[in-house]
Design a protein around this motif. Structure first.
Motif, short mmCIF file in Angstrom:
data_model
loop_
_atom_site.label_atom_id
_atom_site.label_comp_id
_atom_site.label_asym_id
_atom_site.label_seq_id
_atom_site.Cartn_x
_atom_site.Cartn_y
_atom_site.Cartn_z
N GLU A 237 -41.72 -4.97 66.45
CA GLU A 237 -40.34 -4.51 66.39
C GLU A 237 -39.50 -5.56 65.68
O GLU A 237 -39.71 -6.77 65.87
CB GLU A 237 -39.78 -4.26 67.80
CG GLU A 237 -40.43 -3.11 68.53
CD GLU A 237 -39.76 -2.86 69.88
OE1 GLU A 237 -38.66 -3.41 70.10
OE2 GLU A 237 -40.34 -2.13 70.70
N LYS A 238 -38.53 -5.11 64.90
CA LYS A 238 -37.65 -6.04 64.20
C LYS A 238 -36.41 -6.34 65.04
O LYS A 238 -35.84 -5.44 65.65
CB LYS A 238 -37.24 -5.46 62.84
CG LYS A 238 -38.39 -5.38 61.84
CD LYS A 238 -37.90 -4.91 60.48
CE LYS A 238 -39.04 -4.90 59.47
NZ LYS A 238 -38.60 -4.48 58.11
N ASN A 239 -36.01 -7.61 65.02
CA ASN A 239 -34.80 -7.98 65.74
C ASN A 239 -33.58 -7.76 64.84
O ASN A 239 -33.71 -7.20 63.74
CB ASN A 239 -34.87 -9.43 66.24
CG ASN A 239 -34.97 -10.45 65.11
OD1 ASN A 239 -34.75 -10.13 63.93
ND2 ASN A 239 -35.30 -11.67 65.45
N SER A 240 -32.42 -8.20 65.26
CA SER A 240 -31.19 -7.96 64.51
C SER A 240 -31.20 -8.64 63.15
O SER A 240 -30.45 -8.25 62.25
CB SER A 240 -29.98 -8.43 65.32
OG SER A 240 -30.09 -9.83 65.62
N ARG A 241 -32.05 -9.66 62.97
CA ARG A 241 -32.13 -10.36 61.70
C ARG A 241 -33.24 -9.82 60.81
O ARG A 241 -33.49 -10.32 59.72
CB ARG A 241 -32.36 -11.86 61.94
CG ARG A 241 -31.22 -12.55 62.66
CD ARG A 241 -31.50 -14.03 62.84
NE ARG A 241 -31.70 -14.70 61.56
CZ ARG A 241 -32.00 -16.00 61.45
NH1 ARG A 241 -32.14 -16.74 62.55
NH2 ARG A 241 -32.17 -16.54 60.27
N GLY A 242 -33.93 -8.80 61.31
CA GLY A 242 -34.99 -8.19 60.52
C GLY A 242 -36.33 -8.88 60.66
O GLY A 242 -37.26 -8.62 59.88
#
Length: 263
Positions: A237-242
């Motif tokens: 899964e990607k976080n808010s920063r990608g």
């Protein structure tokens, strides 16, 4: 008489120039993130050469030598013995101006690594070895691990791109020791590395320096099918920063909040 003496002098001079081997000792320096290992040679002969010692001398114990033209390049690192031969040597850029070497000092996989590189046509040595007091360093120091055809991990501490001559330090879980775990997976963009450590998965993105430690049950970590089980029960899964990190898949038997299905 003068002509005879002149001829004798020239003979001695030429013999002196051709006799013996040429060598140069490089004093190593520590790696910094400003180091450039992708120099483009200004002249055709300003490239490095890797020679198989066994090919040159079948009676030898093998190994590799690195040369600039006819000059063998040795490495001096502080008070350590002079390194003249390498147990591994490979180019890390297509211009052949940078070679990753592991010295032959009898320590096997934990022997130090260096990069012999040309800077403005002159040879230099850069150490890719960090001090570590990890209790299980010998268990987790694997030397070079190829994670892709053009990317290698050096003893859990560095990622080396072997075409572009780029080196990235891997952020340690504990600054005083190399990552005490086994490299097992990487993300689809190949920038997040996953290490199986005590009680979980240590994840580190070597481009951004972001890390995440994910607790994992001992029965999974100690399983012979650990990687397969992680691939089945965890997803990227990607976080808010990608940045991609592994997360545990939702439990299909749990009570589901309808908000999970809203956009």
């Amino acid at each position: 008489m003068k002509n005879t003496l002149l001829a004798l002098f020239l003979t001695i001079t030429l013999f002196g120039c051709t006799g013996g081997s040429l060598e140069k000792t490089l004093t190593s320096k520590a790696f910094t993130d400003k180091d450039d290992f992708n120099e483009f040679p200004k002249y055709k002969d300003k490239i490095l050469v890797v020679e198989d010692v066994y090919d040159k001398n079948p009676d030898s114990s093998g190994g590799f030598a690195v040369k600039l033209k006819d000059t063998a390049l040795y490495i001096q690192d502080g008070s350590k013995p002079l390194a003249k031969k390498y147990q591994d040597a490979r180019f890390i850029n297509s211009q052949k101006t940078a070679v990753l070497v592991q010295i032959e000092d009898g320590a096997g996989k934990i022997s130090p690594f260096y990069i012999i590189t040309l800077q403005n046509g002159l040879p230099n040595a850069v150490a890719l070895t960090l001090t570590s007091n990890g209790a299980k360093d010998k268990d987790f120091a694997k030397g070079l691990e190829e994670i892709t055809r053009t990317t290698v991990v050096v003893n859990n501490d560095f990622v080396v791109a072997t075409v572009r001559g780029k080196v990235y330090p891997i952020k340690r879980q504990n600054p005083a020791e190399m990552i005490q775990g086994k490299f097992i997976l990487y993300s689809s963009d190949k920038s997040t590395l996953v290490f199986a450590v005590d009680k979980g998965l240590y994840q580190v993105n070597y481009l951004t320096g972001e890390t995440l430690t994910l607790p994992v049950p001992p029965k999974v970590l100690n399983s012979e099918t650990m990687v397969k089980e992680i691939q089945q029960n965890y997803s990227w899964e990607k976080n808010s920063r990608g940045t991609s990190f592994l997360k545990e898949n939702p439990d299909d038997d749990r009570i589901v909040d309808i908000k999970e299905f809203k956009h």
